[in-house]
Design an enzyme around this catalytic site. Structure first.
Site, PDB file in Angstrom:
ATOM      1  N   THR A 129       4.440   5.609  -0.743  1.00  0.00           N
ATOM      2  CA  THR A 129       4.286   4.957   0.726  1.00  0.00           C
ATOM      3  C   THR A 129       5.561   5.777   1.967  1.00  0.00           C
ATOM      4  O   THR A 129       6.986   5.956   1.028  1.00  0.00           O
ATOM      5  CB  THR A 129       4.710   3.286   1.134  1.00  0.00           C
ATOM      6  OG1 THR A 129       6.206   2.557   0.614  1.00  0.00           O
ATOM      7  CG2 THR A 129       3.584   2.809  -0.103  1.00  0.00           C
ATOM      8  N   ASP A 130       5.447   5.530   2.942  1.00  0.00           N
ATOM      9  CA  ASP A 130       6.639   6.085   3.803  1.00  0.00           C
ATOM     10  C   ASP A 130       7.495   4.619   3.799  1.00  0.00           C
ATOM     11  O   ASP A 130       7.428   3.610   3.376  1.00  0.00           O
ATOM     12  CB  ASP A 130       6.295   6.085   5.289  1.00  0.00           C
ATOM     13  CG  ASP A 130       7.051   6.743   5.842  1.00  0.00           C
ATOM     14  OD1 ASP A 130       8.294   7.199   5.023  1.00  0.00           O
ATOM     15  OD2 ASP A 130       7.130   7.697   7.263  1.00  0.00           O
ATOM     16  N   TRP A 131       9.027   4.915   3.859  1.00  0.00           N
ATOM     17  CA  TRP A 131       9.764   4.119   3.373  1.00  0.00           C
ATOM     18  C   TRP A 131       9.398   2.867   4.757  1.00  0.00           C
ATOM     19  O   TRP A 131       9.407   2.751   5.464  1.00  0.00           O
ATOM     20  CB  TRP A 131      11.363   4.454   3.649  1.00  0.00           C
ATOM     21  CG  TRP A 131      11.841   5.063   2.771  1.00  0.00           C
ATOM     22  CD1 TRP A 131      12.872   4.782   2.062  1.00  0.00           C
ATOM     23  CD2 TRP A 131      11.085   6.279   0.791  1.00  0.00           C
ATOM     24  NE1 TRP A 131      12.963   5.328   0.878  1.00  0.00           N
ATOM     25  CE2 TRP A 131      12.220   6.245   0.807  1.00  0.00           C
ATOM     26  CE3 TRP A 131       9.975   6.857   1.814  1.00  0.00           C
ATOM     27  CZ2 TRP A 131      11.780   7.350  -0.619  1.00  0.00           C
ATOM     28  CZ3 TRP A 131       9.830   7.093   0.190  1.00  0.00           C
ATOM     29  CH2 TRP A 131      11.372   7.955  -0.321  1.00  0.00           C
ATOM     30  N   GLY A 132       9.647   1.748   3.599  1.00  0.00           N
ATOM     31  CA  GLY A 132       9.258   0.233   4.496  1.00  0.00           C
ATOM     32  C   GLY A 132       7.600   0.227   4.773  1.00  0.00           C
ATOM     33  O   GLY A 132       7.255  -0.487   5.750  1.00  0.00           O
ATOM     34  N   GLY A 133       6.637   1.242   3.949  1.00  0.00           N
ATOM     35  CA  GLY A 133       5.226   1.299   5.240  1.00  0.00           C
ATOM     36  C   GLY A 133       5.075   0.964   4.032  1.00  0.00           C
ATOM     37  O   GLY A 133       3.630   0.233   4.422  1.00  0.00           O
TER      38      GLY A 133
END
Length: 810
Positions: A228-232
């Site tokens: 995932t993208d960070w926090g995604g």
């Protein structure tokens, strides 16, 4: 499975734990089974490894590393071999810094010039981007680490990027926005893919079964790890089912519990979890072996010198009236512009690199045989007018024979998380140029920016060199070009419209509320300008040289094209030759021509080389939405050998047999697309293109706010607390911008204003959890005291659980 025996020894909790980060940059480990963690770091154009105080937005300084030119810059080199060498250098530095996964390259399409992250992306053309990105990947992974191509997919705006729903038809999705990623998987053999924040046609990309399973896994055969993208991460279990193995950063065990609960409730097949663990273990084992066996010291000076070479290959000469360049050694030169002393050499946000050294023009020019009569900053780089600075610069310019005027965009204008407000160079810089012209017409502008800008001053200058964001050694590289030590050879990897209003996405960018509609379909960049015959300032693929080239003797076979290229000038140089393919059709709508091949060729004066450009799997295909597969239309195709998309040198026609007679479109309903008249597409045509109803693009003002809503929407909150928070945030941003704290103001927009409420749990490393978010939402939805009571109660519980874990009680 490769690691079946090891996985069989793991408990359900251990397997679930591996699916989330240990902290901001590391994965979890299982000591009892010898499963080590791995380190991930940002790295599109340099390693950004944070030793302490980790953050995602580039606020805290990282370990020094070579800052190479950004992707938008290197794209202008059109040099696949150079891209692979850049990847090798990045890979070596990653190994030296114990980095397993380098988060790059970024390769989203430049759909609109205002996208705030365009400096991290290669091109407006998927074939071009795919070739360069694949080269980066091969280079990085040749050193034994893993590249991570991002952001998958259709992440083409920064505003509301974590919740916006991208509405795009299947053919456009496949041909424009996924082709580069397909090449990264098939030609680059990339080991990891980063899912994007946004939704795609109704579901978050990392939960999108069509994108993640049907296309990425089954059609392309990708068997690596999706991160995932960070926090995604939205719904962790749905993401795992879709094939998104690793969630970053840590969620402090919260999503681990979600996975365990789903398996125990039979909502998640444990075999899916095992499959994900197996892929992650393959990545862990292979990259950790590299870090143990391949580590060697990096020669920082050699890497700096290579960064200079990369910048030289990527600088674009846009104008050279009266051969004002290269500069003559005896000419009296005035250097003007703040960027000459304080260079703009990289973007802002998660890709910020702490360079091993940084050259400036004022320092580097001392090593050149130039008669520099002085320097003046001339303007305030953040746009504030300063008449005193301008006056001093004009006085200096009056004494010079040639003025080197360094202009560009500042760091807070182009930044991750924000889109640009316009395409303009700051007004104070344009005023300075106009004032200098009154006293000296021998002006060479050196431009620094990460993406396309309007250039209203072109007629007022004799020379224009675009360095983009050229890394830590860019200042000397630019001087090498200016003085003729190096012949410029870069060409634009994006079109430069005359004005922003000319762009095909002018009416559709950015999506402001729930959706962003790609009504222009595949007509972005040169595909639109060339097909619709819209004049541009500089076309895709354009760039000048200090020498000239001629093209001749075009030959065409079923395997490809060949022709002769001759250097007809007096100095050695490199030419970027481009193959475009197009066809007129009543069956499918098409761009007039599309890039399908290119090469960068070095020639001595009067030298001729025979150039071959083969056809490949991408040359003639289109995606047929009726048969749901790639097809070739039977047609006569025009082949164009060109120096740019607008400068065709040789043409030929090739008849190609088709694969199907199934017509995908009703030409009457889709008339705007068959005529490339896409700037104001009506609902009926876009709905017909989509093949389904267009989703409502606005927020429901009356609905209570939820996990995927943002502080921006609190203007409509039922609770006074929500509306108060919104207005305070707006006021804080305005005040910070006014007093010059623009980085902080931008940070508020990125990390608070447009952050979905779920992001407060996903991005804080466990400082806030989802039950606390529930409390926040209660408060802003009109139940202030009940909500805040829940926040404090859950916060207390969180601290107690943390203490128990530290004491080994749980």
């Amino acid at each position: 499975m490769k690691h079946k025996q090891l996985i069989e020894q793991m408990t359900l909790a251990e397997k679930a734990t591996l699916m989330s980060g240990k902290n901001f940059w590391e994965t979890e480990s299982i000591e009892r089974l010898g499963v080590d963690s791995i380190f991930l770091a940002d790295g599109p154009h340099g390693i950004r490894k944070q030793a302490a105080a980790a953050d995602h937005l580039g606020l805290n300084e990282s370990v020094p590393a070579t800052c190479f030119p950004t992707a938008a810059t290197v794209a202008n080199s059109w040099d696949v071999e150079l891209g692979e060498k850049i990847g090798q250098h990045l890979g070596r530095e990653a190994v030296t810094q114990d980095v397993n996964v380098l988060l790059g390259p970024g390769m989203n399409m430049k759909r609109n010039p205002r996208c705030g992250r365009n400096f991290e992306y290669f091109s407006e053309d998927p074939y071009h981007a795919g070739k360069i990105a694949s080269a980066y990947i091969r280079g990085m992974q040749s050193e034994g680490i893993a590249a991570c191509v991002k952001h998958f997919a259709v992440n083409n705006q920064e505003e509301r990027r974590m919740s916006i729903d991208t509405i795009v038809d299947e053919r456009t999705l496949r041909e424009i926005y996924l082709t580069g990623f397909e090449m990264a998987v098939k030609e680059g053999n990339v080991k990891t893919v980063m899912s994007s924040y946004n939704k795609l046609n109704g579901s978050y990309t990392n939960e999108n079964m069509h994108l993640m399973r049907d296309i990425l896994r089954e059609e392309w055969g990708f068997n690596g790890v999706v991160i995932t993208d960070w926090g995604g991460s939205n719904d962790r279990v749905q993401g795992l089912i879709a094939g998104n193995e690793l969630e970053m950063p840590t969620a402090n065990g919260e999503t681990v519990a979600d996975i365990i609960e789903a398996v125990e409730a039979k909502q998640l097949d444990e075999a899916i979890l095992d499959e994900a663990v197996d892929r992650l273990l393959t990545l862990v084992v292979s990259t950790n072996r590299t870090l143990m066996e391949n580590k060697q010291a990096v020669d920082a000076d050699n890497h700096h010198k290579f960064a200079e070479k990369v910048a030289e290959e990527s600088i674009v000469l846009l104008k050279n009236e009266d051969n004002i360049l290269p500069l003559k050694s005896e000419s009296k030169v005035a250097i003007i512009g703040d960027f000459a002393d304080n260079p703009r050499y990289q973007g802002a946000g998660s890709s910020i690199v702490n360079p091993t050294k940084l050259e400036t023009t004022l320092a580097a020019v001392k090593g050149f045989d130039l008669d520099v009569i002085g320097y003046e900053p001339g303007f305030n780089r953040y746009g504030k007018k300063d008449h005193a600075k301008q006056k001093k610069a004009v006085q200096l310019a009056e004494k010079a024979e040639v003025v080197l005027l360094y202009l560009g965009l500042d760091e807070v204008t182009e930044a991750e998380g924000l889109d640009r407000q316009d395409m303009k160079i700051p007004e104070n810089q344009l005023e300075l140029l106009a004032a200098i012209k009154q006293v000296n017409k021998e002006i060479v502008v050196v431009l620094s920016s990460g993406s396309a800008v309007e250039l209203p001053f072109v007629a007022d200058v004799k020379g224009l060199l675009h360095g983009y964001l050229s890394g830590q050694a860019g200042a000397k590289a630019m001087l090498n070009i200016l003085t003729g030590h190096t012949n410029p050879s870069g060409k634009l990897a994006e079109s430069y419209p005359i004005q922003y209003q000319d762009t095909p996405t002018y009416h559709y960018f950015p999506g402001k509320e729930t959706t962003v509609e790609y009504r222009e379909a595949q007509f972005i960049g040169y595909r639109y300008y060339d097909t619709k015959k819209i004049p541009v300032q500089y076309p895709f693929g354009y760039g000048l040289s200090y020498t000239t080239f001629s093209y001749s003797n075009l030959q065409v076979t079923d395997e490809g094209v060949s022709f002769d290229l001759t250097n007809t000038g007096d100095v050695a140089g490199k030419e970027i030759v481009q193959l475009y393919i197009g066809a007129e059709s009543d069956t499918i709508f098409r761009a007039k021509k599309e890039l399908k091949g290119f090469k960068k060729v070095y020639l001595f004066p009067n030298e001729t080389k025979h150039i071959d450009i083969p056809f490949d799997d991408y040359s003639f295909r289109y995606f047929n939405v009726k048969t749901n597969r790639w097809e070739i239309e039977a047609n006569d195709y025009q082949l164009s050998i060109a120096a740019s998309s607008a400068d065709v040198k040789l043409t030929a026609t090739l008849t190609v047999e088709g694969t199907t007679m199934v017509k995908p479109y009703d030409q009457d309903v889709l008339k705007p697309y068959f005529e490339a008249d896409v700037k104001a597409v009506e609902d009926e045509a876009f709905q017909a293109l989509m093949g389904r109803e267009i989703p409502y693009p606005k927020w429901d003002r009356k609905a209570p706010l939820g996990y995927n809503d943002t502080l921006n929407q609190c203007r409509y909150a039922k609770g006074l607390a929500g509306r108060f928070a919104y207005h305070m945030m707006k006021l804080t941003h305005k005040v910070l911008w006014k007093i010059g704290k623009r980085d902080t103001a931008n940070l508020i927009v990125m990390s608070v204003y447009h952050m979905p409420f779920r992001g407060y749990a996903r991005m804080t490393g466990g400082a806030i959890n989802m039950p606390m978010v529930d409390g926040i939402l209660l408060a802003i939805n009109g139940h202030f005291f009940k909500g805040m009571s829940k926040v404090f109660k859950e916060r207390k519980k969180l601290k107690q659980n943390k203490s128990k874990r530290n004491e080994g009680l749980i």
